[in-house]
Design an enzyme around this catalytic site. Sequence first.
Site, PDB file in Angstrom:
ATOM      1  N   ASP A  68     -20.114  10.554  17.843  1.00 49.56           N
ATOM      2  CA  ASP A  68     -18.988  10.119  17.489  1.00 49.56           C
ATOM      3  C   ASP A  68     -18.382   9.059  18.390  1.00 49.56           C
ATOM      4  O   ASP A  68     -18.770   9.022  19.496  1.00 49.56           O
ATOM      5  CB  ASP A  68     -18.137  11.560  17.275  1.00 49.56           C
ATOM      6  CG  ASP A  68     -16.740  11.235  16.429  1.00 49.56           C
ATOM      7  OD1 ASP A  68     -16.753  11.566  15.237  1.00 49.56           O
ATOM      8  OD2 ASP A  68     -15.963  10.566  16.859  1.00 49.56           O
ATOM      9  N   GLY A 102     -19.717   9.649  13.240  1.00 46.66           N
ATOM     10  CA  GLY A 102     -18.427  10.588  12.846  1.00 46.66           C
ATOM     11  C   GLY A 102     -18.680  12.060  12.966  1.00 46.66           C
ATOM     12  O   GLY A 102     -17.891  12.621  12.153  1.00 46.66           O
ATOM     13  N   LEU A 113     -17.757  14.438  14.670  1.00 49.58           N
ATOM     14  CA  LEU A 113     -16.541  15.356  15.114  1.00 49.58           C
ATOM     15  C   LEU A 113     -15.266  15.371  14.087  1.00 49.58           C
ATOM     16  O   LEU A 113     -14.495  16.114  14.219  1.00 49.58           O
ATOM     17  CB  LEU A 113     -16.020  14.949  16.396  1.00 49.58           C
ATOM     18  CG  LEU A 113     -17.123  14.829  17.500  1.00 49.58           C
ATOM     19  CD1 LEU A 113     -16.378  14.498  19.029  1.00 49.58           C
ATOM     20  CD2 LEU A 113     -17.557  16.320  17.768  1.00 49.58           C
ATOM     21  N   GLY A 114     -15.572  14.829  12.903  1.00 44.13           N
ATOM     22  CA  GLY A 114     -14.473  14.822  11.785  1.00 44.13           C
ATOM     23  C   GLY A 114     -14.429  16.040  10.803  1.00 44.13           C
ATOM     24  O   GLY A 114     -15.360  16.899  11.326  1.00 44.13           O
ATOM     25  N   GLN A 115     -13.704  16.005   9.955  1.00 44.59           N
ATOM     26  CA  GLN A 115     -13.378  17.155   9.193  1.00 44.59           C
ATOM     27  C   GLN A 115     -14.956  17.570   8.362  1.00 44.59           C
ATOM     28  O   GLN A 115     -15.266  18.617   8.436  1.00 44.59           O
ATOM     29  CB  GLN A 115     -12.563  16.990   8.029  1.00 44.59           C
ATOM     30  CG  GLN A 115     -12.298  18.035   7.193  1.00 44.59           C
ATOM     31  CD  GLN A 115     -11.547  17.655   5.715  1.00 44.59           C
ATOM     32  OE1 GLN A 115     -11.228  16.518   5.639  1.00 44.59           O
ATOM     33  NE2 GLN A 115     -11.183  18.808   4.930  1.00 44.59           N
ATOM     34  N   LYS A 155     -15.359   1.330  -0.074  1.00 45.48           N
ATOM     35  CA  LYS A 155     -16.296   2.248  -0.608  1.00 45.48           C
ATOM     36  C   LYS A 155     -16.992   1.746  -1.709  1.00 45.48           C
ATOM     37  O   LYS A 155     -18.088   1.963  -2.036  1.00 45.48           O
ATOM     38  CB  LYS A 155     -15.260   3.355  -1.122  1.00 45.48           C
ATOM     39  CG  LYS A 155     -14.708   4.594  -0.186  1.00 45.48           C
ATOM     40  CD  LYS A 155     -15.741   4.915   1.005  1.00 45.48           C
ATOM     41  CE  LYS A 155     -15.455   5.698   2.085  1.00 45.48           C
ATOM     42  NZ  LYS A 155     -16.219   6.493   2.838  1.00 45.48           N
ATOM     43  N   ASP A 204     -20.499   4.270  19.059  1.00 39.73           N
ATOM     44  CA  ASP A 204     -19.437   3.608  17.948  1.00 39.73           C
ATOM     45  C   ASP A 204     -20.304   2.788  17.179  1.00 39.73           C
ATOM     46  O   ASP A 204     -21.189   2.051  17.342  1.00 39.73           O
ATOM     47  CB  ASP A 204     -18.907   2.528  19.160  1.00 39.73           C
ATOM     48  CG  ASP A 204     -17.590   1.698  18.298  1.00 39.73           C
ATOM     49  OD1 ASP A 204     -17.899   1.541  16.990  1.00 39.73           O
ATOM     50  OD2 ASP A 204     -16.963   0.812  18.988  1.00 39.73           O
ATOM     51  N   TYR A 251      -9.243   1.149   1.693  1.00 44.41           N
ATOM     52  CA  TYR A 251     -10.097   2.142   1.677  1.00 44.41           C
ATOM     53  C   TYR A 251     -11.202   2.049   0.297  1.00 44.41           C
ATOM     54  O   TYR A 251     -12.429   2.200   0.432  1.00 44.41           O
ATOM     55  CB  TYR A 251      -9.525   3.594   1.455  1.00 44.41           C
ATOM     56  CG  TYR A 251     -10.518   4.888   1.736  1.00 44.41           C
ATOM     57  CD1 TYR A 251     -11.207   5.060   2.670  1.00 44.41           C
ATOM     58  CD2 TYR A 251     -10.538   5.860   0.348  1.00 44.41           C
ATOM     59  CE1 TYR A 251     -11.936   6.425   2.862  1.00 44.41           C
ATOM     60  CE2 TYR A 251     -10.983   6.738   0.579  1.00 44.41           C
ATOM     61  CZ  TYR A 251     -11.907   7.058   1.648  1.00 44.41           C
ATOM     62  OH  TYR A 251     -12.844   8.157   1.635  1.00 44.41           O
TER      63      TYR A 251
END
Length: 324
Positions: free
Chosen positions: A34, A8, A10-12, A146, A53, A142
């Site tokens: 990503d 992941g 390329l995320g924030q 978690k 993936d 979500y």
Amino acid sequence: MTTILVTGALGQIGSELVPALRQHYGADKVIATDLKVLPPSGAVAIAPYDHLDCTDPHQLHEAVRRYDVGAIYHLAALLSAAAEAAPQLAWSVNMSGLYNVLEVARGYDCQVFFPSSIGAFGPDTPRDLTPQVAIQRPTTIYGVTKVAGELLCDYYALRFGIDTRGLRLPGLVSYVAAPGGGTTDYAVEMFYHAIRYGRYTCFLSADTRLDMMYMPDAISGMINLMAADATRLRYRNAYNITAMSVTPAEIAAAIREHIPGFEIDYDVDPVRQAIADSWPRSLDDSAAHADWDWAPRFDLAAMTQDMLARLTEKLKPAPRRQRL
Ligand code: NAD
Ligand code: AKB
């Protein structure tokens, strides 16, 4: 130092974690991956980069074997609002992804970083100064992923001796990459809109109090936790960390110190408001201070000053080409 794999990426968070890790450990030691397929020029710009993936265990095994990976920062996930819009996909990405990462870590003896969230708590949790160990009955998919993820990390540490480490991150404010569909995204949007338009319509109510953190603190928290002395770590699921507990009205007031005419109004989105209302107003992060010397640098005033300066620079129109 063995190779680090970031899912992941390329995320924030990944957009800032990957450069920070490369600065610490060397550019060739950090493999960004990503789901997004980049055009060749994009892939070269952040090389080494691979499409991966995390819901496909074979792709993960192949990447860990090929790059001789020793540590995985597993960032790939759907955030709270995106997850509520697609609960089945959220379960698949957030749970199968983590399970696959932990299984590959078991096979290749990798260290694992798992980003949990304030979303791992629910309405039954004490909302002020939420303790490190508190009831966790979230009402969002979500949050369910978690909590389950934290428990799975604990289980792999206890049962298989995997070196799992995690943080319950608050809402993150940053200027490099846009947030990816969370409830706390309003805080980032407010800064962009303040500079671009001088006004912002917020989707949470003025007095919604949540924990927030400026990205540089989150990045150093992740890197420091992963480097911390294992014998000091009492928790292998995730540590509470925070830097500030703020409302939209308070962030707006801090922005007004720099942009006096900035205006804010409110058009509450009931879905995201309900999510925010189920989360803590503030976390107690004393365990993180005690166990691995967690110490954030940015409070609201310092974050606002830096964020506005960096964003103003980023959003400056490109200079017009001079005619020859
Ligand atoms: P983001 O949404 O910005 O980025 C997630 C990345 O994962 C995206 O680039 C996306 O393309 C990728 N992805 C999605 N499905 C994938 C798959 N199947 N395989 C591989 N990659 C896939 O998220 P973020 O803000 O960078 O958050 C990273 C992690 O930190 C998440 O676990 C999130 O829950 C957690 N977290 C974030 C915040 C925050 O405020 N940003 C706060 C608390 C916790
Ligand atoms: C979200 O709002 O979903 C994230 C988080 C706090 O986990 N920013």
